[in-house]
Design a protein around this motif. Structure first.
Motif, PDB file in Angstrom:
ATOM      1  N   ALA A 295       0.834  -1.205   0.000  1.00 60.24           N
ATOM      2  CA  ALA A 295       0.000   0.000   0.000  1.00 60.24           C
ATOM      3  C   ALA A 295       0.867   1.253   0.000  1.00 60.24           C
ATOM      4  O   ALA A 295       0.601   2.206  -0.755  1.00 60.24           O
ATOM      5  CB  ALA A 295      -0.946  -0.008   1.202  1.00 60.24           C
ATOM      6  N   ALA A 296       1.920   1.271   0.809  1.00 58.01           N
ATOM      7  CA  ALA A 296       2.809   2.436   0.859  1.00 58.01           C
ATOM      8  C   ALA A 296       3.536   2.623  -0.471  1.00 58.01           C
ATOM      9  O   ALA A 296       3.654   3.751  -0.979  1.00 58.01           O
ATOM     10  CB  ALA A 296       3.813   2.282   2.005  1.00 58.01           C
ATOM     11  N   ALA A 297       4.015   1.532  -1.057  1.00 53.92           N
ATOM     12  CA  ALA A 297       4.732   1.617  -2.331  1.00 53.92           C
ATOM     13  C   ALA A 297       3.807   2.089  -3.445  1.00 53.92           C
ATOM     14  O   ALA A 297       4.180   2.949  -4.257  1.00 53.92           O
ATOM     15  CB  ALA A 297       5.347   0.262  -2.683  1.00 53.92           C
ATOM     16  N   LEU A 298       2.589   1.565  -3.497  1.00 54.50           N
ATOM     17  CA  LEU A 298       1.650   1.970  -4.542  1.00 54.50           C
ATOM     18  C   LEU A 298       1.230   3.425  -4.369  1.00 54.50           C
ATOM     19  O   LEU A 298       1.042   4.142  -5.358  1.00 54.50           O
ATOM     20  CB  LEU A 298       0.439   1.037  -4.551  1.00 54.50           C
ATOM     21  N   HIS A 299       1.100   3.866  -3.137  1.00 54.66           N
ATOM     22  CA  HIS A 299       0.782   5.281  -2.885  1.00 54.66           C
ATOM     23  C   HIS A 299       1.901   6.173  -3.436  1.00 54.66           C
ATOM     24  O   HIS A 299       1.633   7.171  -4.106  1.00 54.66           O
ATOM     25  CB  HIS A 299       0.583   5.529  -1.392  1.00 54.66           C
TER      26      HIS A 299
ATOM     27  N   LEU B  57       4.016   5.450  -5.831  1.00 55.37           N
ATOM     28  CA  LEU B  57       3.982   5.392  -7.291  1.00 55.37           C
ATOM     29  C   LEU B  57       2.826   6.204  -7.861  1.00 55.37           C
ATOM     30  O   LEU B  57       2.977   6.883  -8.884  1.00 55.37           O
ATOM     31  CB  LEU B  57       3.887   3.939  -7.769  1.00 55.37           C
ATOM     32  N   ALA B  58       1.685   6.145  -7.212  1.00 51.99           N
ATOM     33  CA  ALA B  58       0.504   6.862  -7.697  1.00 51.99           C
ATOM     34  C   ALA B  58       0.702   8.374  -7.652  1.00 51.99           C
ATOM     35  O   ALA B  58       0.107   9.104  -8.447  1.00 51.99           O
ATOM     36  CB  ALA B  58      -0.725   6.465  -6.886  1.00 51.99           C
ATOM     37  N   HIS B  59       1.526   8.835  -6.733  1.00 52.82           N
ATOM     38  CA  HIS B  59       1.726  10.280  -6.563  1.00 52.82           C
ATOM     39  C   HIS B  59       3.122  10.743  -6.977  1.00 52.82           C
ATOM     40  O   HIS B  59       3.485  11.885  -6.745  1.00 52.82           O
ATOM     41  CB  HIS B  59       1.449  10.667  -5.104  1.00 52.82           C
ATOM     42  N   TRP B  60       3.887   9.879  -7.595  1.00 50.87           N
ATOM     43  CA  TRP B  60       5.274  10.163  -7.942  1.00 50.87           C
ATOM     44  C   TRP B  60       5.427  11.433  -8.769  1.00 50.87           C
ATOM     45  O   TRP B  60       6.139  12.345  -8.396  1.00 50.87           O
ATOM     46  CB  TRP B  60       5.849   8.954  -8.667  1.00 50.87           C
ATOM     47  N   HIS B  61       4.731  11.536  -9.879  1.00 49.90           N
ATOM     48  CA  HIS B  61       4.899  12.703 -10.747  1.00 49.90           C
ATOM     49  C   HIS B  61       4.347  13.970 -10.119  1.00 49.90           C
ATOM     50  O   HIS B  61       4.943  15.027 -10.233  1.00 49.90           O
ATOM     51  CB  HIS B  61       4.241  12.472 -12.115  1.00 49.90           C
ATOM     52  N   SER B  62       3.228  13.878  -9.441  1.00 51.20           N
ATOM     53  CA  SER B  62       2.622  15.082  -8.891  1.00 51.20           C
ATOM     54  C   SER B  62       3.415  15.625  -7.710  1.00 51.20           C
ATOM     55  O   SER B  62       3.481  16.817  -7.491  1.00 51.20           O
ATOM     56  CB  SER B  62       1.172  14.820  -8.483  1.00 51.20           C
ATOM     57  N   GLU B  63       4.060  14.745  -6.938  1.00 50.96           N
ATOM     58  CA  GLU B  63       4.787  15.204  -5.752  1.00 50.96           C
ATOM     59  C   GLU B  63       6.234  15.563  -6.049  1.00 50.96           C
ATOM     60  O   GLU B  63       6.800  16.421  -5.425  1.00 50.96           O
ATOM     61  CB  GLU B  63       4.748  14.124  -4.658  1.00 50.96           C
ATOM     62  N   SER B  64       6.834  14.881  -7.022  1.00 52.29           N
ATOM     63  CA  SER B  64       8.272  15.069  -7.248  1.00 52.29           C
ATOM     64  C   SER B  64       8.580  16.173  -8.251  1.00 52.29           C
ATOM     65  O   SER B  64       9.717  16.574  -8.379  1.00 52.29           O
ATOM     66  CB  SER B  64       8.893  13.771  -7.732  1.00 52.29           C
ATOM     67  N   GLY B  65       7.555  16.604  -8.973  1.00 52.28           N
ATOM     68  CA  GLY B  65       7.784  17.601  -9.994  1.00 52.28           C
ATOM     69  C   GLY B  65       8.327  17.035 -11.279  1.00 52.28           C
ATOM     70  O   GLY B  65       8.649  17.770 -12.201  1.00 52.28           O
ATOM     71  N   HIS B  66       8.448  15.695 -11.360  1.00 51.93           N
ATOM     72  CA  HIS B  66       8.909  15.070 -12.603  1.00 51.93           C
ATOM     73  C   HIS B  66       7.862  15.291 -13.683  1.00 51.93           C
ATOM     74  O   HIS B  66       6.675  15.201 -13.432  1.00 51.93           O
ATOM     75  CB  HIS B  66       9.103  13.561 -12.411  1.00 51.93           C
ATOM     76  N   ARG B  67       8.332  15.530 -14.851  1.00 53.32           N
ATOM     77  CA  ARG B  67       7.438  15.699 -15.996  1.00 53.32           C
ATOM     78  C   ARG B  67       7.960  14.828 -17.120  1.00 53.32           C
ATOM     79  O   ARG B  67       9.154  14.778 -17.361  1.00 53.32           O
ATOM     80  CB  ARG B  67       7.407  17.155 -16.466  1.00 53.32           C
ATOM     81  N   SER B  68       7.025  14.166 -17.785  1.00 51.82           N
ATOM     82  CA  SER B  68       7.455  13.438 -18.981  1.00 51.82           C
ATOM     83  C   SER B  68       7.522  14.432 -20.115  1.00 51.82           C
ATOM     84  O   SER B  68       6.819  15.422 -20.144  1.00 51.82           O
ATOM     85  CB  SER B  68       6.488  12.290 -19.274  1.00 51.82           C
TER      86      SER B  68
END
Length: 149
Positions: free
Chosen positions: A131-135, A137-148
């Motif tokens: 659950a922690a890992a999927l959370h 991953l689900a928020h990776w781009h929005s929280e880290s500022g990464h953009r494709s």
């Protein structure tokens, strides 16, 4: 020597999500007559009074066109009602109907059983870690500022 675990994480996530969605949809349809996607929308409408379709799209992470179709199915089924937004001329407010509340109530025990089976399969620690890992991953781009790009 046991085979090495499959390292194609994205493929495994896709495959697991597909299998889980099929199983959960089958069980939720039998218990409450709704799919897991519809349940997600019903929970959002229940949890956020005054929710608009646009906010529902953001909450569910779906395109506006997908939410329009989803809301259409929910209103056709009598699970959600739409009313004019008090301040926004073109917006509508979504409200759970009695039938929508009943669907959530009816699905609850099946959702709990499904989660208990997954917890039993993974163990308490594995369930919490997954659950922690999927959370993350689900928020990776929005929280880290990464953009494709």
């Amino acid at each position: 020597m046991p085979p090495e675990p499959d390292q194609r994480l994205f493929f495994l996530l896709q495959r697991a999500a597909h299998a889980l969605r099929l199983a959960a949809d089958r069980r939720c349809l039998a218990a409450a007559g709704v799919t897991t996607a519809q349940l997600g929308a019903l929970f959002a409408v229940q949890d956020q009074p005054g929710l608009t379709q646009q906010k529902l799209a953001r909450t569910l992470g779906l395109r506006q066109s997908a939410v329009t179709a989803l809301v259409g199915r929910l209103t056709d089924a009598g699970l959600v009602a739409k009313s004019a937004h008090p301040q926004e001329h073109r917006a509508v407010v979504l409200e759970l109907t009695d039938a929508g509340s009943a669907a959530l109530r009816d699905a609850g025990p099946e959702i709990n059983r499904f989660n208990a089976e997954i917890r039993n399969l993974l163990g308490d620690d594995g369930f919490a870690q997954a659950a922690a890992a999927l959370h993350k991953l689900a928020h990776w781009h929005s929280e880290s500022g990464h953009r494709s790009g």
